[in-house]
Design an enzyme around this catalytic site. Structure first.
Site, short mmCIF file in Angstrom:
data_model
loop_
_atom_site.label_atom_id
_atom_site.label_comp_id
_atom_site.label_asym_id
_atom_site.label_seq_id
_atom_site.Cartn_x
_atom_site.Cartn_y
_atom_site.Cartn_z
N HIS A 1 0.81 -1.22 0.00
CA HIS A 1 0.00 0.00 0.00
C HIS A 1 0.84 1.26 0.00
CE1 HIS A 1 -3.27 -2.84 0.75
NE2 HIS A 1 -3.90 -1.97 -0.02
N CYS B 1 -9.94 -2.43 -10.83
CA CYS B 1 -9.34 -1.25 -10.20
C CYS B 1 -7.99 -1.55 -9.55
CB CYS B 1 -10.30 -0.64 -9.20
SG CYS B 1 -10.74 -1.77 -7.87
C1 PEP Z 1 -6.86 -4.56 -5.08
O1 PEP Z 1 -6.75 -5.42 -4.22
O2 PEP Z 1 -6.56 -4.75 -6.28
C2 PEP Z 1 -7.40 -3.23 -4.74
C3 PEP Z 1 -7.70 -2.36 -5.66
O3 PEP Z 1 -7.51 -2.94 -3.42
P1 PEP Z 1 -6.26 -2.54 -2.47
O4 PEP Z 1 -5.06 -2.45 -3.35
O5 PEP Z 1 -6.60 -1.25 -1.82
O6 PEP Z 1 -6.21 -3.69 -1.54
#
Ligand code: PEP
Ligand code: MG
Length: 791
Positions: free
Chosen positions: A405, A718
């Site tokens: 993240h 996404c």
């Molecule tokens: C994902 O897991 O691809 C996503 C968009 O959520 P995050 O990266 O915030 O876990």
């Protein structure tokens, strides 16, 4: 500097026989009585020497004359026939700066490359070398101008500062002589003082140091992995900077021992307080206390610090010396567990130094440079957001993985990031000028002028490309064969919102609601949340926004949330699991969203859903809040759409039950890949192990497209793969027509879309999916090249 790995830690040739190349003999520890006697002798000798060293420094005179006196003093105190000090110069060259015993004409003339000769070997591996019969050693490099023929025995130690070798201090004896570890330690202690003097300009004339700095602190290039593209140039800020130790030598060892005792106690209490505050003995705090206990109860660590104090060092200098010593010994260790413990020990050492300095606050103290590159071992996304974003130009991590993240937040901030840059913390000093080349995963430390110029040109080219991409904003997002593709923005910070219009995005495909939670120090109440969501909707105008409910847990921790110390946080209590177990939290968030939307369109998405029943329960909570709106006199949303993130593979096998219940689905490819391949997205060791463009992943994606189409459910993706042109091309090949991405990716992805014939691509991809290859990346790359797709 040459790499440290794969070399023996310390070369001690204790006997008088000719040593074999690479002989290692730190040997088993001597028995306790011998150790005590020897350390008492060594402590006495070193203390005398340090005291006299301080007198020399206080006496003034030119830098060269002081340096000359210092080598004389060392030779006299250690009974050596020679003592020489080499300082690092340009081109990784060690220059003889001062000597007693060697030919004085050789001073400033004799130079050895790093790795050349015994002196070069010490510098290359940042480790001491002690040999009874030096000339017979294969690394011995004879320099006739020094007149060193008659000296048989040699002992040298690196002059280390900030984890880097700044020179070498060596003694020699005419007669063959077996040096022991106490001898080495004494010389190391002296070298530490010399290092500080060199760095502060006390020992080497400042002007000389200035020239030397330009030359000595060589430009170095470190390789890592690109976690976000782009180029940044600025001075370095270390996330956990080393404290500068101003005073090395102390008059009163007893007083220093008392200071150490107090600092250890205060560190102990601070850690206990952390534990109480956290309410749980888990997570980071647990690790800290465990590590602390490990080292604090390891009598070796504290007693070595005490011993160093008894030799005449200040408490700070003693802590630092023990750390330097550990680092040098660990330099060649490749075992990752042991290396990890070294990093822990670095942490504890830094904490102890801060307590000694009476400072436990953040090291940057709010005095950040105008523009800076942040260098860290690793960071949480919230820690990154603690830094002033308007000054932050780039990020370099010793660790860090593409889907962590912190990398995602850095992409949202649109700064170049290089991860897995091994050794960067020991190579970069605070305020060193660095270039972060996020395009190629490289970092240049103190780059030479020509390199800087080349990068300035690249930045110009990059700006030109950005202008080109910005111009693409006005162009339609439609493939060469006329298929429209909706491009949405991933957001989570209010500063992301202007990107919505700058990129020409069709809406926000993923609004990560946890990010505003992460940057706060207290849990935001419903009113505060409502205000944030309303601002997002105001900014978006008539463009749709998909709000994802709180997705915390895993590597996304909240400062005010208990740290559970889960063994596998990625598989743990996170996202919708927390929401369902703490329905009040979920209800408050949904209420805030409904209030913010009042009379406008609202899209709500639940993360990490593994069972249809979880979705249904979450949806019920939403319906409950929807019913409450009338009581509160708030208008319901004009249109409410509810969907799920497809992240957990179990959900793939419940599509029959799921699809009739949802309005839309968004694939979280970051998590879906991690769970599909059982491969931790935050683990740098697994960075490129499994590919999003594998037949498995692409088959799943194509299947989802077909099933959602048949059920009339809107589908988008996404995850980070939508932000990369080649991966996004593969998604078009699977049938995706809505992609949600970080702001920096729009230009490139749209340029790719406009140059691809998706009909031909789809046929090509269909023909590939049955292949046994681990990845179809190269095939897709070849397709792009052959069909003029602009990536
Ligand atoms: C994902 O897991 O691809 C996503 C968009 O959520 P995050 O990266 O915030 O876990
Ligand atoms: Mg996810």
């Amino acid at each position: 500097m040459a790499p440290n790995s794969g070399t023996p830690p310390l070369l001690i040739d204790p006997g008088l026989d000719v040593p074999e190349a690479g002989t290692v003999a730190t040997g088993a520890p001597p028995d306790a009585v011998t150790t005590l006697r020897r350390s008492a002798d060594a402590a006495g000798g070193a203390r005398r020497l340090l005291a006299r060293l301080r007198d020399v420094m206080a006496a003034g005179g030119t830098a060269q004359s002081r340096l000359d006196k210092i080598v004389m003093l060392i030779a006299a105190e250690m009974g050596a026939d020679v003592c020489s000090c080499y300082v690092m110069r340009a081109g990784e060259v060690l220059e003889l700066f001062a000597t007693i015993g060697l030919n004085l004409d050789a001073v400033h003339k004799t130079r050895l490359r790093v790795g050349e000769g015994l002196v070069g070997d010490i510098a290359a591996h940042a480790r001491p070398v002690a040999l009874a019969n030096a000339p017979s050693h294969p690394n011995f490099a004879y320099r006739p101008e020094t007149g060193e023929d008659p000296f048989d025995s040699f002992m040298g130690v690196p002059i280390l500062r900030g984890g880097r070798v700044r020179g070498v201090l060596a003694i020699q004896h005419i007669a063959r002589r077996a040096y022991d570890e106490q001898d080495v330690e004494t010389l190391e202690t002296i070298a530490m003082v010399v290092a500080e003097l060199v760095a502060t300009g006390e020992l080497v004339d400042n002007r000389e140091l200035q020239v030397a700095n330009d030359l000595v602190l060589l430009p170095s290039r470190l390789d890592g992995v690109s976690l976000n593209r782009g180029i940044a140039m600025a001075v370095a800020v270390l996330h956990r900077p080393q404290l500068t130790i101003r005073q090395m030598v102390a008059d009163d060892p007893e007083m220093e021992l008392g200071r150490l005792r107090e600092a250890v106690d205060s560190m102990h209490s601070a850690i206990d307080r952390l534990l109480i505050l956290s309410g749980e003995s888990g997570g980071e705090h647990h690790e800290i206390i465990e590590t602390y206990r490990m080292f604090a109860t390891d009598r070796g660590w504290l007693s070595r610090i005490r011993e160093a104090i008894r030799t005449g060092l200040t408490a700070e200098a003693a802590v630092q010396q023990v750390q330097n010593d550990n680092r040098a010994r660990m330099a060649s260790v490749t075992d990752s567990y042991i290396r990890e413990r070294q990093l822990d020990l670095d942490d504890i050492t830094n904490r102890l130094l801060q307590h000694l300095a009476g400072r436990q606050d953040k090291a940057d103290g709010g005095t950040l440079p105008e523009e800076f590159v942040l260098v860290a071992r690793n960071l949480g996304p919230a820690e990154l957001l603690d830094y002033d974003r308007t000054r932050l130009r780039g990020l370099v991590l010793e660790e860090g993985a593409a889907y962590s993240h912190v990398a995602i937040v850095a992409r949202a901030l649109d700064i170049p990031v290089v991860g897995q840059c091994t050794g960067v913390l020991s190579r970069v000093d605070p305020l060193d000028f660095v270039i972060v080349d996020g395009d190629h995963g490289q970092v240049f430390v103190r780059p030479a002028e020509d390199i800087t110029e080349a990068f300035l040109k690249s930045i110009e080219v990059g700006e030109e490309r950005k202008r080109e991409f910005a111009a693409a904003r006005e162009l339609e997002s439609v493939t060469r064969d006329g298929v429209p593709v909706r491009l949405m923005l991933n957001a989570g910070l209010l500063i992301d919102l202007p990107h919505l219009h700058a990129t020409g995005a069709d809406g926000i495909g993923l609004y990560r609601t946890e990010i505003p939670f992460m940057v706060r120090h207290t849990y935001p109440d419903t009113a505060v949340q409502k205000e944030t969501y309303a601002k997002v909707l105001d900014e978006a105008g008539d463009k749709p926004v998909t709000f994802r409910t709180l997705d915390v847990g895993g590597d996304k921790t909240l400062p005010y949330f208990p740290d559970l110390g889960e063994e596998n946080p990625a598989l743990g209590w996170r996202a919708i699991r927390i929401g369902l177990d703490r329905p009040a939290m979920l209800r408050k968030q949904l209420r805030a969203l409904l209030w913010a939307a009042a009379g406008r369109d609202l899209r709500v998405m639940f993360p990490m859903v593994a069972e249809v029943s979880e979705f249904i329960r979450a949806r019920r909570v939403l319906d409950l809040e929807l019913r409450r709106l009338a009581q509160d006199g708030v208008a319901p949303p004009r249109d409410l759409k509810v969907g799920v993130m497809m992240e957990v593979p179990a959900l793939l096998f419940q599509l029959d039950a799921l699809l009739p219940n949802i309005d839309f689905m968004s694939v979280g490819s970051n998590d879906l890949l991690q769970y599909l391949f059982a491969s931790d997205r935050g683990n740098p060791m697994l960075n490129n192990r499994y590919d999003l463009l594998s037949p498995a992943m692409l088959s799943v994606l194509r299947m989802l497209v077909r099933r959602c189409e048949a059920a009339g459910v809107q589908l988008s993706l996404c995850g980070e793969m939508a932000s990369r042109p080649l991966d996004a091309m593969a998604l078009l090949g699977c049938g995706f027509r809505t992609l949600s991405m970080s702001p920096g990716a729009f230009g490139e992805v749209k340029t790719m879309i406009r140059s691809v014939d998706v009909g031909v691509l789809q046929q090509f991809l269909d023909s590939l999916l049955g292949r046994p290859d681990r990845s179809l990346r190269l095939h897709l790359l070849a397709f792009a090249r052959d069909h003029g797709v602009r990536l």
